[in-house]
Design a protein around this motif. Sequence first.
Motif, mmCIF file in Angstrom:
data_model
loop_
_atom_site.group_PDB
_atom_site.id
_atom_site.type_symbol
_atom_site.label_atom_id
_atom_site.label_comp_id
_atom_site.label_asym_id
_atom_site.label_seq_id
_atom_site.Cartn_x
_atom_site.Cartn_y
_atom_site.Cartn_z
ATOM 1 N N GLU A 1 0.919 -1.285 -0.075
ATOM 2 C CA GLU A 1 0.187 0.000 0.054
ATOM 3 C C GLU A 1 0.859 1.315 -0.015
ATOM 4 O O GLU A 1 1.809 0.999 0.639
ATOM 5 C CB GLU A 1 -0.843 0.007 1.294
ATOM 6 N N ASN B 1 -4.611 4.987 -1.949
ATOM 7 C CA ASN B 1 -5.785 5.623 -1.523
ATOM 8 C C ASN B 1 -6.483 6.511 -2.636
ATOM 9 O O ASN B 1 -5.748 7.386 -2.783
ATOM 10 C CB ASN B 1 -5.339 6.124 -0.045
ATOM 11 N N GLU C 1 -8.095 2.017 -3.182
ATOM 12 C CA GLU C 1 -8.498 1.993 -1.619
ATOM 13 C C GLU C 1 -9.512 3.059 -1.448
ATOM 14 O O GLU C 1 -9.082 4.127 -1.424
ATOM 15 C CB GLU C 1 -7.477 1.680 -0.689
ATOM 16 N N ASP D 1 -11.865 0.037 1.957
ATOM 17 C CA ASP D 1 -10.700 0.154 3.014
ATOM 18 C C ASP D 1 -11.667 0.615 4.510
ATOM 19 O O ASP D 1 -12.644 0.812 4.418
ATOM 20 C CB ASP D 1 -9.799 1.506 2.677
ATOM 21 N N LYS E 1 -11.186 -4.572 2.802
ATOM 22 C CA LYS E 1 -9.909 -4.445 3.953
ATOM 23 C C LYS E 1 -10.530 -4.423 5.400
ATOM 24 O O LYS E 1 -11.114 -3.220 5.582
ATOM 25 C CB LYS E 1 -9.181 -3.119 3.386
HETATM 26 MG MG MG Z 1 -5.696 2.452 2.959
#
Ligand code: MG
Length: 281
Positions: free
Chosen positions: A59, A118, A150, A180, A201
């Motif tokens: 990530e 993200n 995400e 997420d 997630k």
């Molecule tokens: Mg994240």
Amino acid sequence: SIKGRYDQHFAVYDDAMREELLWEQTITNEMTTALSSEQFEVYLQPKYRLQDGVLAGAEALVRWNHPKQGFLSPTTFIPLFEKNGFITKLDQFVWDKTCAVLRQWDNKGYPPLSVSVNVSRADIYNADLTNILLKTVQKYGLGVSRLPLEITESAYTENPSQIIEAVESLKKLGFLIEMDDFGSGYSSLNMLNQLSLDILKLDMQFIRSETTKPKSQGILRHIMAIAGTMGLRVVAEGVETKEQLERLCEIGCDYGQGYYFAKPMPCEAFETLMRGPIDLI
Ligand code: MG
Ligand code: C2E
Ligand code: MG
Ligand code: MG
């Protein structure tokens, strides 16, 4: 007296408010220069496939290397950037840097890695989002699946129709979508059903409390079953202990990310990690 305490309370409140506003003003004044003078850095945190401990991706997490204040955590500046709109610029920078490093590593002959980025709730309202993301991966000659996206759970409930539209157009292009922080907010199962997501997630807080109690272990098992039914793979974030890892393996969680494996690190350090043998479990 009550009145005295009341006034005192407000005096303290005022001070804190003033300080917060001042900090926000300073940061707002500095952010554009910070971006152009490369004060923002992309860190990577590895994700592992739990069944065999194979490195399964990473990530991208932004860091602000502030000349006076040192390394700032995104939790301090991202909420402000979401308010003032700067997050869309910063996110584009992070996506670009991430793709640039993937290109570099592909060129060096590493097995193709995918790095999740993200996507802020603010990006969802950007009509150009799909186009920008597509152009970014194409600029570096990467397939879209190399850059999973995400999107935090709470963004899904804020404006369902907008997010459904955005997710659908991204999916059409082949981007993988992760929800997420799952379990931290109010995402309804209905929402999961309406969207064709790829990855859930699990929120860190959730893992923390849920792995310790038997009842919670049951809830986790059910989440795994629902994910299975919906064809979603599950990543546990914030894995810190061997015990948590073992429980996650037991219930068949697919991937893990957390301090137990490694903290987010500069790209150069991550490259070293890719070269080394992996034997974590
Ligand atoms: Mg994240
Ligand atoms: P997130 O996307 O849920 O990222 C996971 C956060 O958990 C990261 O915090 C990571 O460093 C931290 N973490 C990972 N493993 C562990 C662990 O085992 N224990 C603990 N205590 N923490 C762990 P970080 O880097 O401070 O980022 C915080 C949040 O800021 C992120 O949460 C994400 O919402 C946001 N963020 C970070 N980078 C970006 C970015 O480039 N763009 C956007 N839009 N948001 C970002
Ligand atoms: Mg998260
Ligand atoms: Mg989180």
